[in-house]
Design an enzyme around this catalytic site. Structure first.
Site, PDB file in Angstrom:
ATOM      1  N   ASN A 158       0.880  -1.166   0.000  1.00 23.97           N
ATOM      2  CA  ASN A 158       0.000   0.000   0.000  1.00 23.97           C
ATOM      3  C   ASN A 158       0.917   1.216   0.000  1.00 23.97           C
ATOM      4  O   ASN A 158       1.423   1.624   1.043  1.00 23.97           O
ATOM      5  CB  ASN A 158      -0.914  -0.012   1.224  1.00 23.97           C
ATOM      6  CG  ASN A 158      -1.897   1.153   1.244  1.00 23.97           C
ATOM      7  OD1 ASN A 158      -1.788   2.090   0.467  1.00 23.97           O
ATOM      8  ND2 ASN A 158      -2.856   1.093   2.147  1.00 23.97           N
ATOM      9  N   ARG A 218      -2.484  -2.215  -3.531  1.00 22.74           N
ATOM     10  CA  ARG A 218      -3.644  -1.364  -3.365  1.00 22.74           C
ATOM     11  C   ARG A 218      -3.489  -0.178  -4.312  1.00 22.74           C
ATOM     12  O   ARG A 218      -2.479   0.521  -4.314  1.00 22.74           O
ATOM     13  CB  ARG A 218      -3.736  -0.860  -1.926  1.00 22.74           C
ATOM     14  CG  ARG A 218      -4.943   0.038  -1.672  1.00 22.74           C
ATOM     15  CD  ARG A 218      -4.531   1.443  -1.343  1.00 22.74           C
ATOM     16  NE  ARG A 218      -5.669   2.294  -1.054  1.00 22.74           N
ATOM     17  CZ  ARG A 218      -5.573   3.519  -0.565  1.00 22.74           C
ATOM     18  NH1 ARG A 218      -4.393   4.042  -0.297  1.00 22.74           N
ATOM     19  NH2 ARG A 218      -6.645   4.243  -0.353  1.00 22.74           N
ATOM     20  N   HIS A 241     -12.916   3.008  -0.274  1.00 22.14           N
ATOM     21  CA  HIS A 241     -13.023   1.990   0.790  1.00 22.14           C
ATOM     22  C   HIS A 241     -13.710   0.719   0.282  1.00 22.14           C
ATOM     23  O   HIS A 241     -14.195  -0.086   1.079  1.00 22.14           O
ATOM     24  CB  HIS A 241     -13.814   2.518   2.005  1.00 22.14           C
ATOM     25  CG  HIS A 241     -13.100   3.557   2.799  1.00 22.14           C
ATOM     26  ND1 HIS A 241     -13.775   4.557   3.464  1.00 22.14           N
ATOM     27  CD2 HIS A 241     -11.787   3.758   3.044  1.00 22.14           C
ATOM     28  CE1 HIS A 241     -12.912   5.349   4.078  1.00 22.14           C
ATOM     29  NE2 HIS A 241     -11.695   4.873   3.834  1.00 22.14           N
ATOM     30  N   HIS A 253     -17.715   2.226   7.439  1.00 29.10           N
ATOM     31  CA  HIS A 253     -16.264   2.189   7.630  1.00 29.10           C
ATOM     32  C   HIS A 253     -15.872   3.535   8.230  1.00 29.10           C
ATOM     33  O   HIS A 253     -15.823   4.552   7.539  1.00 29.10           O
ATOM     34  CB  HIS A 253     -15.548   1.964   6.297  1.00 29.10           C
ATOM     35  CG  HIS A 253     -14.050   1.926   6.422  1.00 29.10           C
ATOM     36  ND1 HIS A 253     -13.306   0.783   6.237  1.00 29.10           N
ATOM     37  CD2 HIS A 253     -13.156   2.898   6.725  1.00 29.10           C
ATOM     38  CE1 HIS A 253     -12.020   1.050   6.423  1.00 29.10           C
ATOM     39  NE2 HIS A 253     -11.914   2.345   6.717  1.00 29.10           N
ATOM     40  N   LEU A 254     -15.590   3.533   9.534  1.00 31.10           N
ATOM     41  CA  LEU A 254     -15.376   4.783  10.251  1.00 31.10           C
ATOM     42  C   LEU A 254     -13.954   4.853  10.792  1.00 31.10           C
ATOM     43  O   LEU A 254     -13.548   4.022  11.608  1.00 31.10           O
ATOM     44  CB  LEU A 254     -16.380   4.902  11.406  1.00 31.10           C
ATOM     45  CG  LEU A 254     -17.857   4.704  11.031  1.00 31.10           C
ATOM     46  CD1 LEU A 254     -18.743   4.827  12.261  1.00 31.10           C
ATOM     47  CD2 LEU A 254     -18.279   5.680   9.948  1.00 31.10           C
ATOM     48  N   GLY A 255     -13.215   5.818  10.301  1.00 32.77           N
ATOM     49  CA  GLY A 255     -11.862   6.067  10.761  1.00 32.77           C
ATOM     50  C   GLY A 255     -11.546   7.519  10.478  1.00 32.77           C
ATOM     51  O   GLY A 255     -12.446   8.353  10.356  1.00 32.77           O
ATOM     52  N   GLY A 260     -10.525   8.616   7.736  1.00 37.11           N
ATOM     53  CA  GLY A 260     -11.350   8.689   6.535  1.00 37.11           C
ATOM     54  C   GLY A 260     -12.550   7.795   6.777  1.00 37.11           C
ATOM     55  O   GLY A 260     -12.406   6.722   7.372  1.00 37.11           O
ATOM     56  N   ARG A 315     -11.459  16.225   6.811  1.00 36.01           N
ATOM     57  CA  ARG A 315     -12.234  16.539   5.611  1.00 36.01           C
ATOM     58  C   ARG A 315     -13.625  17.037   5.979  1.00 36.01           C
ATOM     59  O   ARG A 315     -14.224  16.582   6.951  1.00 36.01           O
ATOM     60  CB  ARG A 315     -12.371  15.303   4.720  1.00 36.01           C
ATOM     61  CG  ARG A 315     -11.065  14.798   4.137  1.00 36.01           C
ATOM     62  CD  ARG A 315     -11.293  13.497   3.385  1.00 36.01           C
ATOM     63  NE  ARG A 315     -10.067  12.960   2.814  1.00 36.01           N
ATOM     64  CZ  ARG A 315      -9.765  11.672   2.762  1.00 36.01           C
ATOM     65  NH1 ARG A 315     -10.612  10.767   3.250  1.00 36.01           N
ATOM     66  NH2 ARG A 315      -8.646  11.254   2.220  1.00 36.01           N
ATOM     67  N   ASP A 333      -8.371  13.135  16.174  1.00 36.58           N
ATOM     68  CA  ASP A 333      -8.442  11.827  16.819  1.00 36.58           C
ATOM     69  C   ASP A 333      -9.636  11.771  17.762  1.00 36.58           C
ATOM     70  O   ASP A 333      -9.754  12.576  18.692  1.00 36.58           O
ATOM     71  CB  ASP A 333      -7.145  11.550  17.584  1.00 36.58           C
ATOM     72  CG  ASP A 333      -7.028  10.100  18.036  1.00 36.58           C
ATOM     73  OD1 ASP A 333      -7.920   9.635  18.774  1.00 36.58           O
ATOM     74  OD2 ASP A 333      -6.050   9.439  17.655  1.00 36.58           O
ATOM     75  N   GLY A 361     -15.016   2.605  14.034  1.00 36.95           N
ATOM     76  CA  GLY A 361     -16.128   1.662  14.027  1.00 36.95           C
ATOM     77  C   GLY A 361     -15.865   0.417  14.850  1.00 36.95           C
ATOM     78  O   GLY A 361     -16.769  -0.109  15.515  1.00 36.95           O
ATOM     79  N   ASN A 386     -13.559   0.178  17.400  1.00 35.01           N
ATOM     80  CA  ASN A 386     -12.996   0.385  18.734  1.00 35.01           C
ATOM     81  C   ASN A 386     -13.708   1.414  19.611  1.00 35.01           C
ATOM     82  O   ASN A 386     -13.443   1.470  20.810  1.00 35.01           O
ATOM     83  CB  ASN A 386     -11.521   0.803  18.598  1.00 35.01           C
ATOM     84  CG  ASN A 386     -10.687  -0.260  17.919  1.00 35.01           C
ATOM     85  OD1 ASN A 386     -10.596  -1.376  18.401  1.00 35.01           O
ATOM     86  ND2 ASN A 386     -10.092   0.073  16.780  1.00 35.01           N
ATOM     87  N   GLU A 409      -7.799  -5.076   5.052  1.00 42.31           N
ATOM     88  CA  GLU A 409      -7.684  -4.754   3.631  1.00 42.31           C
ATOM     89  C   GLU A 409      -6.500  -5.465   2.983  1.00 42.31           C
ATOM     90  O   GLU A 409      -6.557  -5.815   1.799  1.00 42.31           O
ATOM     91  CB  GLU A 409      -7.598  -3.235   3.449  1.00 42.31           C
ATOM     92  CG  GLU A 409      -8.900  -2.537   3.820  1.00 42.31           C
ATOM     93  CD  GLU A 409      -8.834  -1.032   3.688  1.00 42.31           C
ATOM     94  OE1 GLU A 409      -9.079  -0.537   2.582  1.00 42.31           O
ATOM     95  OE2 GLU A 409      -8.558  -0.356   4.689  1.00 42.31           O
TER      96      GLU A 409
END
Length: 402
Positions: free
Chosen positions: A7, A92, A181, A209-211, A213, A242, A284, A334, A336, A386
């Site tokens: 990646n 990737r 994603h 998908h939550l992070g 990004g 973003r 964060d 998502g 944790n 991934e």
């Protein structure tokens, strides 16, 4: 089959070497940082051996990958005895445009099409392509496969992927929703259905998908039919830095008031906004939750905005599919952050989702249900991988050639 997964970013590359037997086994993983800068760093983590770190100038990706290959065969901290034990490389690739509806064997035509998508993903595709070309040079003849963030979303119908711009913007410049994603959404949806003993072909799933990004995807019968990220990863949810969805008129107004260039405007919406911009503290989630507990109102506002927007997309996508069977959470937040999950999902009783706060509380990094037994709609946390998706797709594509 041993598959080396890459990646590649603009100044870094992550890698894993996996043995794809009956069960995939991680042999080693690592990170090369500060590519193109002074004092680059290779951090190599072999399984069942001590971590190895090297600091030296790493002028380009080719040098970085060469260091990775040397680390993998090193007698002290390596995990294979010869580079011939690497059977394939999987990469990737951020953007496949409309060229790639699936992962693909890398040949001359594939490289041309990946290069053609560089203008759609100028921060990612050039680095992805450089990784591919570097491996060609270092291990000539090694089969390579590209796995695209966008390919899973190529099943979106036109009414979902088109924008309300003059049609020539699509016809001439291919401006449309592509989504990202995709490897993660595809993986966790299938993994959840296997866990539940379901056939994915008759299920409606909303994947979150939550992070740093973040994106939401509507998956109907195993196919992506809607997703929150668009032409770029900036569309959709509020993210770490973003904006997510934004009135374009407001952006033009701010750019005019502040006399921003195109580059400055791009930096504003991608690097200075989101959770960090709202809170003024951090991108964060952990920092924001600590600050909010201490009474910081802007941190609390950022948390509330994040959860509200995810909730809105889940409801919207349930409506667009005419129902939902499963809502799943993955990604760093998502998987944790039980606080964020509860804020998002606790009010979906109207959908028939009976949330189990006790199961959710403190759950981190495990595949588990967070809905009560008998709930009409299931809610679940699913860990993503991934790199495993890339290795699996590499094996699948190459097996199909034999």
């Amino acid at each position: 089959m041993n598959v080396l997964v890459f990646n590649c970013g603009s100044s870094s590359l992550k890698y894993q070497l996996l043995n794809m037997g009956e069960e995939a086994t991680l042999l080693a993983k690592g990170l090369v940082e500060r590519i193109g800068l002074k004092e680059g760093v290779l951090t190599h983590k072999p399984e069942e051996k001590d971590k190895f770190e090297l600091v030296q100038d790493i002028p380009n990706h080719s040098v970085g990958i060469d260091l990775v290959l040397k680390a993998l065969v090193n007698p002290e901290y390596g995990v294979i005895s010869d580079l011939k034990e690497i059977n394939a490389a999987g990469h990737r690739v951020a953007h496949g445009g409309e060229f790639f509806k699936d992962s693909a064997l890398i040949d001359e035509k594939a490289k041309e099409n990946i290069a053609a998508c560089c203008e759609l993903a100028p921060l990612h595709n050039p680095a992805n392509l450089e990784g591919i070309l570097s491996m060609e040079k270092l291990l000539p003849g090694l089969p390579q496969v590209a796995v695209f963030d966008t390919s899973f979303h190529q099943t979106l119908p036109a009414e979902a992927f088109m924008y309300g711009l003059p049609y020539e913007c699509y016809d001439k410049y291919r401006v449309r929703k592509y989504g990202f994603h995709g490897t993660s959404h595809k993986y966790v949806a299938n993994k959840a259905c296997e866990f539940l003993g379901w056939n994915i072909s008759d299920k409606k799933i909303v994947s979150c998908h939550l992070g740093n990004g973040a994106s939401v995807c509507a998956i109907d019968g195993g196919k992506s039919v809607e997703t929150s990220m668009g032409f770029t990863p900036n569309e959709g949810l509020l993210m770490g830095t973003r904006t997510g969805n934004l009135d374009l008129g407001a952006l033009l107004y701010i750019a005019e008031k502040k006399n921003l260039s195109i580059d400055e405007t791009n930096k504003l919406i991608n690097k200075q906004s989101g959770l960090a911009g709202i809170s003024g503290i951090s991108s964060d989630m952990r920092d924001l939750e600590i600050a909010a507990e201490g009474g910081n109102e802007r941190a609390q506002l950022a948390l509330d905005m994040f959860a509200y927007r995810v909730k809105r997309f889940v409801g919207s996508y349930s409506a667009s599919m005419g129902g939902v069977d499963l809502v799943l959470f993955t990604g760093g937040i998502g998987e944790n952050d039980s606080v964020s999950r509860e804020k998002i999902i606790k009010d979906f009783g109207y959908l028939g989702l009976d949330f189990d706060a006790e199961k959710n509380n403190g759950l981190r990094g495990k595949d588990a249900l967070i809905s009560k037994e008998g709930s009409k709609v299931t809610a679940m946390v699913v860990t993503t991988n991934e790199e495993l998706v890339i290795a699996s797709d590499t094996q699948r594509i190459l097996s199909g050639l034999n």
